[in-house]
Design a protein around this motif. Structure first.
Motif, PDB file in Angstrom:
ATOM      1  N   LEU A  31       0.825  -1.204   0.000  1.00  0.00           N
ATOM      2  CA  LEU A  31       0.000   0.000   0.000  1.00  0.00           C
ATOM      3  C   LEU A  31       0.863   1.260   0.000  1.00  0.00           C
ATOM      4  CD1 LEU A  31      -2.757   1.401   0.229  1.00  0.00           C
ATOM      5  CD2 LEU A  31      -2.578   1.118   2.708  1.00  0.00           C
ATOM      6  N   ILE A  32       1.911   1.273   0.805  1.00  0.00           N
ATOM      7  CA  ILE A  32       2.812   2.429   0.859  1.00  0.00           C
ATOM      8  C   ILE A  32       3.487   2.647  -0.498  1.00  0.00           C
ATOM      9  CG2 ILE A  32       4.964   3.275   1.888  1.00  0.00           C
ATOM     10  CD1 ILE A  32       4.000   1.897   4.507  1.00  0.00           C
ATOM     11  N   VAL A  33       3.943   1.574  -1.108  1.00  0.00           N
ATOM     12  CA  VAL A  33       4.590   1.690  -2.414  1.00  0.00           C
ATOM     13  C   VAL A  33       3.608   2.229  -3.455  1.00  0.00           C
ATOM     14  CG1 VAL A  33       5.600   0.346  -4.319  1.00  0.00           C
ATOM     15  CG2 VAL A  33       6.334  -0.065  -1.961  1.00  0.00           C
ATOM     16  N   LEU A  34       2.399   1.698  -3.467  1.00  0.00           N
ATOM     17  CA  LEU A  34       1.412   2.149  -4.453  1.00  0.00           C
ATOM     18  C   LEU A  34       0.994   3.596  -4.207  1.00  0.00           C
ATOM     19  CD1 LEU A  34      -0.805  -1.009  -4.872  1.00  0.00           C
ATOM     20  CD2 LEU A  34       0.704   0.019  -6.558  1.00  0.00           C
ATOM     21  N   LEU A  35       0.858   3.992  -2.930  1.00  0.00           N
ATOM     22  CA  LEU A  35       0.517   5.384  -2.648  1.00  0.00           C
ATOM     23  C   LEU A  35       1.632   6.324  -3.083  1.00  0.00           C
ATOM     24  CD1 LEU A  35      -1.263   5.124   0.808  1.00  0.00           C
ATOM     25  CD2 LEU A  35      -2.289   5.678  -1.397  1.00  0.00           C
ATOM     26  N   ALA A  38       1.380   6.606  -6.795  1.00  0.00           N
ATOM     27  CA  ALA A  38       0.211   7.395  -7.184  1.00  0.00           C
ATOM     28  C   ALA A  38       0.474   8.883  -6.956  1.00  0.00           C
ATOM     29  CB  ALA A  38      -1.015   6.944  -6.404  1.00  0.00           C
ATOM     30  N   LEU A  39       1.092   9.220  -5.836  1.00  0.00           N
ATOM     31  CA  LEU A  39       1.381  10.624  -5.551  1.00  0.00           C
ATOM     32  C   LEU A  39       2.434  11.187  -6.502  1.00  0.00           C
ATOM     33  CD1 LEU A  39       1.305  10.622  -1.652  1.00  0.00           C
ATOM     34  CD2 LEU A  39      -0.382  11.569  -3.229  1.00  0.00           C
ATOM     35  N   ALA A  40       3.330  10.332  -6.978  1.00  0.00           N
ATOM     36  CA  ALA A  40       4.351  10.777  -7.926  1.00  0.00           C
ATOM     37  C   ALA A  40       3.819  10.810  -9.356  1.00  0.00           C
ATOM     38  CB  ALA A  40       5.561   9.848  -7.841  1.00  0.00           C
ATOM     39  N   ALA A  45      -4.313   5.738 -13.837  1.00  0.00           N
ATOM     40  CA  ALA A  45      -5.624   5.765 -13.189  1.00  0.00           C
ATOM     41  C   ALA A  45      -6.321   4.413 -13.268  1.00  0.00           C
ATOM     42  CB  ALA A  45      -6.492   6.847 -13.832  1.00  0.00           C
ATOM     43  N   SER A  46      -6.022   3.646 -14.301  1.00  0.00           N
ATOM     44  CA  SER A  46      -6.659   2.338 -14.435  1.00  0.00           C
ATOM     45  C   SER A  46      -6.114   1.327 -13.425  1.00  0.00           C
ATOM     46  CB  SER A  46      -6.458   1.795 -15.851  1.00  0.00           C
ATOM     47  OG  SER A  46      -5.076   1.573 -16.093  1.00  0.00           O
ATOM     48  N   MET A  47      -5.057   1.661 -12.714  1.00  0.00           N
ATOM     49  CA  MET A  47      -4.461   0.755 -11.731  1.00  0.00           C
ATOM     50  C   MET A  47      -4.722   1.187 -10.288  1.00  0.00           C
ATOM     51  SD  MET A  47      -3.090  -1.688 -13.211  1.00  0.00           S
ATOM     52  CE  MET A  47      -2.358  -2.282 -14.687  1.00  0.00           C
TER      53      MET A  47
END
Length: 97
Positions: A31-35, A38-40, A45-47
């Motif tokens: 979750l931390i990696v994906l956030l 996403a913030l970068a 958007a499809s992921m």
């Protein structure tokens, strides 16, 4: 010639609490990696649904960490009560003499 019958070993007991905690931590790291991605702006958007998958994984892992000790306490209480009452399935109550 008949093969000798091997005795079945007793079932292994795993550390359920450690498995649930490890799973929750792994989902939290994902979750931390994906956030961060996403913030970068590196996560399309499809992921974004993967973020919610990680949130669900963390939630279920935490639920497991909370519920597993509760289940184990209930199991040990039931086994203790069963042990104090004697062996089940014996005597006239079960239809055996």
């Amino acid at each position: 010639m008949a093969k000798p019958v091997k005795e079945v070993p007793p079932p292994l007991e795993g550390n359920d609490l450690m498995v649930a905690a490890t799973g929750a931590v792994v989902w939290a790291v994902a979750l931390i990696v994906l956030l961060a991605l996403a913030l970068a702006g590196q996560l399309p958007a499809s992921m974004h649904w993967w973020i919610w998958t990680c949130v669900a994984g963390v939630g279920l892992g935490v639920l497991g960490v909370v519920v597993i000790p509760w289940i184990k306490r209930g199991k040990s209480r039931a086994l203790a009560a069963l042990g104090s009452q004697g062996t089940p399935g014996r005597g006239s109550a079960s239809g055996q003499a």
